[in-house]
Structure formats: C-alpha cells, structure tokens
Design a protein around this motif. Structure first.
Motif, PDB file in Angstrom:
ATOM      1  N   PRO A  14       0.812  -1.222   0.000  1.00 46.10           N
ATOM      2  CA  PRO A  14       0.000   0.000   0.000  1.00 46.10           C
ATOM      3  C   PRO A  14       0.845   1.272   0.000  1.00 46.10           C
ATOM      4  O   PRO A  14       0.325   2.374  -0.139  1.00 46.10           O
ATOM      5  N   GLU A  15       2.162   1.114   0.144  1.00 53.48           N
ATOM      6  CA  GLU A  15       3.073   2.255   0.190  1.00 53.48           C
ATOM      7  C   GLU A  15       3.831   2.408  -1.121  1.00 53.48           C
ATOM      8  O   GLU A  15       4.081   1.425  -1.830  1.00 53.48           O
ATOM      9  N   LEU A  16       4.223   3.639  -1.405  1.00 49.92           N
ATOM     10  CA  LEU A  16       5.017   3.944  -2.587  1.00 49.92           C
ATOM     11  C   LEU A  16       6.497   4.010  -2.250  1.00 49.92           C
ATOM     12  O   LEU A  16       6.880   4.363  -1.124  1.00 49.92           O
ATOM     13  N   LEU A  17       7.328   3.680  -3.226  1.00 52.22           N
ATOM     14  CA  LEU A  17       8.755   3.939  -3.133  1.00 52.22           C
ATOM     15  C   LEU A  17       9.008   5.270  -3.835  1.00 52.22           C
ATOM     16  O   LEU A  17       8.637   5.444  -4.998  1.00 52.22           O
ATOM     17  N   HIS A  18       9.620   6.203  -3.137  1.00 48.73           N
ATOM     18  CA  HIS A  18       9.813   7.548  -3.697  1.00 48.73           C
ATOM     19  C   HIS A  18      11.201   7.695  -4.321  1.00 48.73           C
ATOM     20  O   HIS A  18      12.155   7.013  -3.945  1.00 48.73           O
ATOM     21  N   ASN A  19      11.275   8.603  -5.287  1.00 45.99           N
ATOM     22  CA  ASN A  19      12.521   8.895  -5.995  1.00 45.99           C
ATOM     23  C   ASN A  19      13.134   7.585  -6.498  1.00 45.99           C
ATOM     24  O   ASN A  19      14.263   7.241  -6.161  1.00 45.99           O
ATOM     25  N   ALA A  20      12.369   6.866  -7.338  1.00 46.18           N
ATOM     26  CA  ALA A  20      12.655   5.473  -7.642  1.00 46.18           C
ATOM     27  C   ALA A  20      13.271   5.269  -9.027  1.00 46.18           C
ATOM     28  O   ALA A  20      13.223   6.150  -9.890  1.00 46.18           O
ATOM     29  N   PHE A  21      13.828   4.080  -9.204  1.00 38.80           N
ATOM     30  CA  PHE A  21      14.306   3.665 -10.523  1.00 38.80           C
ATOM     31  C   PHE A  21      13.986   2.186 -10.738  1.00 38.80           C
ATOM     32  O   PHE A  21      13.815   1.414  -9.784  1.00 38.80           O
ATOM     33  N   VAL A  22      13.921   1.802 -12.012  1.00 35.55           N
ATOM     34  CA  VAL A  22      13.843   0.402 -12.425  1.00 35.55           C
ATOM     35  C   VAL A  22      14.867   0.189 -13.523  1.00 35.55           C
ATOM     36  O   VAL A  22      14.920   0.965 -14.486  1.00 35.55           O
ATOM     37  N   ARG A  23      15.673  -0.860 -13.371  1.00 32.88           N
ATOM     38  CA  ARG A  23      16.617  -1.209 -14.428  1.00 32.88           C
ATOM     39  C   ARG A  23      16.149  -2.501 -15.098  1.00 32.88           C
ATOM     40  O   ARG A  23      15.788  -3.476 -14.416  1.00 32.88           O
ATOM     41  N   ILE A  24      16.151  -2.501 -16.436  1.00 34.15           N
ATOM     42  CA  ILE A  24      15.627  -3.618 -17.230  1.00 34.15           C
ATOM     43  C   ILE A  24      16.719  -4.139 -18.152  1.00 34.15           C
ATOM     44  O   ILE A  24      17.445  -3.357 -18.775  1.00 34.15           O
ATOM     45  N   GLN A  25      16.808  -5.463 -18.236  1.00 27.16           N
ATOM     46  CA  GLN A  25      17.777  -6.068 -19.148  1.00 27.16           C
ATOM     47  C   GLN A  25      17.255  -7.438 -19.572  1.00 27.16           C
ATOM     48  O   GLN A  25      16.772  -8.220 -18.744  1.00 27.16           O
ATOM     49  N   GLY A  26      17.321  -7.707 -20.876  1.00 30.26           N
ATOM     50  CA  GLY A  26      16.943  -9.022 -21.372  1.00 30.26           C
ATOM     51  C   GLY A  26      15.512  -9.400 -21.083  1.00 30.26           C
ATOM     52  O   GLY A  26      15.205 -10.574 -20.855  1.00 30.26           O
ATOM     53  N   GLY A  27      14.608  -8.431 -21.078  1.00 32.20           N
ATOM     54  CA  GLY A  27      13.192  -8.720 -20.859  1.00 32.20           C
ATOM     55  C   GLY A  27      12.795  -8.853 -19.404  1.00 32.20           C
ATOM     56  O   GLY A  27      11.624  -9.118 -19.108  1.00 32.20           O
ATOM     57  N   GLN A  28      13.742  -8.679 -18.480  1.00 29.54           N
ATOM     58  CA  GLN A  28      13.457  -8.806 -17.060  1.00 29.54           C
ATOM     59  C   GLN A  28      13.847  -7.558 -16.283  1.00 29.54           C
ATOM     60  O   GLN A  28      14.689  -6.765 -16.717  1.00 29.54           O
ATOM     61  N   ILE A  29      13.216  -7.402 -15.118  1.00 35.85           N
ATOM     62  CA  ILE A  29      13.633  -6.376 -14.171  1.00 35.85           C
ATOM     63  C   ILE A  29      14.864  -6.914 -13.446  1.00 35.85           C
ATOM     64  O   ILE A  29      14.826  -8.019 -12.881  1.00 35.85           O
ATOM     65  N   VAL A  30      15.954  -6.160 -13.461  1.00 34.02           N
ATOM     66  CA  VAL A  30      17.176  -6.616 -12.804  1.00 34.02           C
ATOM     67  C   VAL A  30      17.481  -5.837 -11.531  1.00 34.02           C
ATOM     68  O   VAL A  30      18.263  -6.298 -10.698  1.00 34.02           O
ATOM     69  N   ALA A  31      16.854  -4.659 -11.365  1.00 36.71           N
ATOM     70  CA  ALA A  31      17.075  -3.894 -10.132  1.00 36.71           C
ATOM     71  C   ALA A  31      15.979  -2.861  -9.961  1.00 36.71           C
ATOM     72  O   ALA A  31      15.477  -2.290 -10.933  1.00 36.71           O
ATOM     73  N   ILE A  32      15.605  -2.633  -8.701  1.00 34.24           N
ATOM     74  CA  ILE A  32      14.666  -1.584  -8.309  1.00 34.24           C
ATOM     75  C   ILE A  32      15.218  -0.933  -7.054  1.00 34.24           C
ATOM     76  O   ILE A  32      15.756  -1.608  -6.178  1.00 34.24           O
ATOM     77  N   GLY A  33      15.091   0.375  -6.964  1.00 34.88           N
ATOM     78  CA  GLY A  33      15.562   1.046  -5.757  1.00 34.88           C
ATOM     79  C   GLY A  33      15.332   2.534  -5.814  1.00 34.88           C
ATOM     80  O   GLY A  33      14.567   3.031  -6.645  1.00 34.88           O
ATOM     81  N   ARG A  34      16.009   3.241  -4.908  1.00 33.81           N
ATOM     82  CA  ARG A  34      15.953   4.702  -4.891  1.00 33.81           C
ATOM     83  C   ARG A  34      17.072   5.252  -5.770  1.00 33.81           C
ATOM     84  O   ARG A  34      18.174   4.685  -5.824  1.00 33.81           O
ATOM     85  N   GLN A  35      16.808   6.372  -6.391  1.00 35.91           N
ATOM     86  CA  GLN A  35      17.764   6.904  -7.356  1.00 35.91           C
ATOM     87  C   GLN A  35      19.115   7.224  -6.731  1.00 35.91           C
ATOM     88  O   GLN A  35      20.155   7.116  -7.394  1.00 35.91           O
ATOM     89  N   GLU A  36      19.130   7.576  -5.436  1.00 40.49           N
ATOM     90  CA  GLU A  36      20.403   7.899  -4.799  1.00 40.49           C
ATOM     91  C   GLU A  36      21.328   6.682  -4.737  1.00 40.49           C
ATOM     92  O   GLU A  36      22.550   6.821  -4.610  1.00 40.49           O
ATOM     93  N   GLU A  37      20.733   5.470  -4.861  1.00 40.98           N
ATOM     94  CA  GLU A  37      21.547   4.260  -4.866  1.00 40.98           C
ATOM     95  C   GLU A  37      22.321   4.088  -6.171  1.00 40.98           C
ATOM     96  O   GLU A  37      23.274   3.305  -6.236  1.00 40.98           O
ATOM     97  N   LEU A  38      21.906   4.811  -7.205  1.00 36.66           N
ATOM     98  CA  LEU A  38      22.558   4.678  -8.508  1.00 36.66           C
ATOM     99  C   LEU A  38      23.927   5.334  -8.514  1.00 36.66           C
ATOM    100  O   LEU A  38      24.842   4.895  -9.216  1.00 36.66           O
ATOM    101  N   GLY A  39      24.082   6.411  -7.780  1.00 34.30           N
ATOM    102  CA  GLY A  39      25.346   7.115  -7.760  1.00 34.30           C
ATOM    103  C   GLY A  39      25.509   8.035  -8.944  1.00 34.30           C
ATOM    104  O   GLY A  39      24.751   7.993  -9.910  1.00 34.30           O
ATOM    105  N   GLU A  40      26.496   8.884  -8.877  1.00 38.60           N
ATOM    106  CA  GLU A  40      26.706   9.888  -9.916  1.00 38.60           C
ATOM    107  C   GLU A  40      27.092   9.278 -11.255  1.00 38.60           C
ATOM    108  O   GLU A  40      26.895   9.874 -12.299  1.00 38.60           O
TER     109      GLU A  40
END
Length: 419
Positions: A14-40
């Motif tokens: 029922p909760e949202l993840l804020h400031n989020a990203f999804v990384r996709i590769q080969g037809g699958q989701i490979v990572a989900i998280g907060r954008q600050e985890e991506l780094g510069e």
C-alpha cells in the motif's frame, strides 16, 4: 533500459517507493531502488542503454485486462460488423485483432485475457506476439468457447448440448492450445434470442466441463448473468465467474448463500465494469429507451455495483476485466474503465489497482508478472501523477514497457532521455 520517476508502486504494497528507478535487461527487471543508490556514475554505467528520467510520474506494473474479445470492434452495430468481417475471411478478423491489441498496449495493458475468439485467429496472433514478430500485450486465450446450439456467442463457439459434447469440446480446446476454457453458463445480452437470466447448462453439465478441464490442467471461466447460472458455476468450482450479475426475472438480487460459497471456494469474480454506460447515459438520458435489454442493464446498474461491493466485503477477490470489444467498450479505455470500480463500486484506488495487477496475475496462474520486483518479467507502465491517490492518473500514460521492450513513450519537455 533505466527508468527513473518520482514514485514506484510494486503491485502489492500500500506504500510507494519515492525517488525510484527500475533497471531492465533481457526482458526482465534486474534492479529496483531509490535513485540515490545509482550514484553519480549511473549514466556512464548504462552508456549502451536507454535512460528515461520522467520526473513527477509513477512507475507501476503493466495492467491486466481479464476479459476481452479481440475480434469485436466495439461499435453499436457490432454483430453486423463481425459477421461481415468474418465472411471476408480470417485475415480480416486477424487485422481487427492486431489493431485492438495494439490499442490496448499503448495505454498500458501488458497482459490481456481473451474470453472468446476463433482458434484460427487467436492462436497465430498469440504465437506472433510470443515470438516478437508482433507488438502486443501478452495474450491469454480461451480460443473457441463452449455454448449451446444457437446459444450466446455461438458464432465463435463449439455448440454443445450435453455433457459428452462438452467434455469433447474441452479436450479439443486443450489440443488446440487454449490457455483456459470458456463456457457460457447463461445466455447474454449481445446475441439475439438469448436471455441472460436463463441457464444454458445444468449443474451436471457445468461439472462435466470443470472436471474435464481440471484433468487437463486448465482453468475455466464461466459467463454467468442469471443467478442459477452463477449457482451452477460455483457448484462446479470454476476458476473465474465472468459478470456474476445475480440476475433473475424480477431484476438483480444479491444471493448471500451463493456469495458466501464463492468466497469459501476462492473463486475469482470478473465484474466486467466499463466507463461506457456512464458516458452513454451522460450523453443521452434516453439511451436505453428502445432496447429492453439495455434498459434492464441501466436500471440495475446501482444494484450491480452494490453487489460487487458486498462480495468484496465478504472476502471475494475481484479481478478487473472490461469486456473490451462489446458495444462502446474500447480497448484503449481500460484505464478509464478502472475508475468505475472506484467511483461506483466504492473500492479504493489501491484495491482497484491490485485487481488489475497482482491479483489478476494470480487468477491467470502467473508468478512472473503483475508485480515489480527483481527477476520478474519487465511489464510496466509509467503515468503522470499518483494513481494511488487519484485513479484518473492511470489515463495519463507516459511510457509502456512489455517484456522489456519499449511499447509506447509520450515525451514531455521536462524529462531527460539519454540514448
């Protein structure tokens, strides 16, 4: 592909993840998280990928429409149009199907469950989508349905009049490649001479269908408007009840005994709600004046919505399907159709979104879609705004990804796209 947005809803919480990203590769989701985890250096790390920075949007699982007919054109002259296109040949019906599927995909429907289309059309289309030859939603198909001689939707059905014929039709559909079996327990509103109140099959005949389907590992969907047809569907332990209208000769009446049995049996209910009726009444208060079937449908509208609310309160799981293709119910209206569940049935946006994502995936027997987590199939959409606060936000589609492929993108001047 890397997608960034202000919010992400995973299809369950029922909760949202804020400031989020999804990384996709080969037809699958490979990572989900907060954008600050991506780094510069995230853009450098994805130099060979596409990066979509979409701003004030929400990423969520692709929608699942649990009830559609892909060779119907949604016109007010539907049957005449269908018979004309059928007479023109399978290529014409196939083109109709492809157009409808692509309309659905562009608004974020990444899985579509078709509840009645000729085998010769739907299975080649399904194969073309699965192979990547054709862009479209993942297609879950019953193919040719089971009905009585001259019964509801006989024009794409096996006409079966006893238990043995029903069993043979189930076996035939299994052989043809059906994902599930569709049977018409009652008549319907679309077919001339058919009465939605009247049962087409006895309880024993319905049981023959479900027993044979279970032997073959198939779920079974039962079209049931009339209360007795709902009762026989429940007794036979179908997988889903389509419409579930509780209709009698005197009108629509909730049957608490049957409702409790639906809940105990864990049968899913597909209410087939759409925005069409609301729009028609708003445009023309006399919309149903000259058509008794439509007049009955309009008159029972509030009662039907109340019944669905009572089913949910009892613990029945609703899974959203709109009956796309029938008159006025278009394939690109599904996000608007979901608003009816909120505004007329009274479910929350969260409950409604669950019904069109993770719960719908469960009803289809899928564990790889309907939610956004690492390792799942990359079926998702991005909409402007927050649909958990306002369900209307679903109608502001910004981006659609189906099985890891970009299916639709509506660029805005405020976003960044790095290719």
């Amino acid at each position: 592909m890397l997608i960034k947005a202000a919010r992400l809803w995973d299809g369950v919480s029922p909760e949202l993840l804020h400031n989020a990203f999804v990384r996709i590769q080969g037809g699958q989701i490979v990572a989900i998280g907060r954008q600050e985890e991506l780094g510069e250096s995230s853009e450098g790390q994805t130099a060979e990928a596409e990066v979509y920075d979409l701003g004030d949007c929400t990423i969520l699982p692709g929608l699942i429409n649990m009830h559609a007919h892909i060779t119907f054109n949604a016109s007010q002259t539907l049957l005449a149009d269908y018979f004309r296109e059928k007479e023109a040949g399978l290529p014409t019906l196939t083109l109709r199907a492809v157009d409808n599927l692509q309309r659905a995909l562009r608004v974020g429907v990444t899985t579509l469950r078709d509840c009645g289309t000729l085998n010769e059309v739907i299975f080649p289309v399904r194969a073309a989508i699965e192979s990547g030859l054709l862009a479209g939603p993942r297609l879950i198909a019953s193919g040719t349905t089971i009905t009585t001689t001259g019964g509801h939707c006989y024009y794409f059905g096996h006409e079966c009049d006893n238990a043995d014929e029903i069993r043979k039709a189930v076996r035939y559909q299994h052989k043809a490649g059906a994902d599930f079996i569709k049977i018409f327990a009652t008549g319907g509103n679309l077919t001339p001479g058919s009465d939605p109140v009247v049962s087409q099959y006895s309880a024993a005949e319905m049981l023959a269908a479900t027993e044979e389907a279970r032997k073959l590992g198939k779920g079974i969907a039962s079209h049931a408007h009339g209360t007795e047809g709902v009762r026989s569907s429940v007794a036979a332990r179908v997988t889903t009840i389509e419409h579930c209208t509780f209709m009698t000769s005197g009108g629509v009446e909730y049957d608490p005994e049957i409702a409790e049995e639906i809940a105990r049996a864990g049968i899913y209910v597909v209410p087939t709600l759409s925005i069409n009726l609301t729009r028609q009444i708003q445009a023309n208060p006399n919309y149903a004046k000259d058509n008794p079937k439509i007049a009955r449908w309009v008159a029972t509208r509030e009662k039907r919505a109340e019944n669905f609310r009572r089913l949910v309160n009892l613990g029945v799981t609703l899974v959203s399907g709109s009956d796309s293709g029938i008159p006025g119910v278009t394939f690109d209206d599904f996000p608007a159709d979901l608003s009816v569940t909120v505004k007329e049935v009274g479910l929350s946006p969260y409950q409604t979104l669950i019904s069109a994502t993770s719960n719908a995936a469960k009803a289809c027997g899928f564990s790889d879609t309907g939610v956004l987590t690492s390792g799942k199939r990359a079926d998702l959409l991005v909409v402007a705004g927050n649909p958990l606060e306002n369900i209307e936000a679903l109608q502001a589609t910004r981006l659609v990804v189906a099985k890891g492929r970009l299916a639709f993108h509506q660029p805005q001047t405020s976003e960044r796209v790095i290719a």
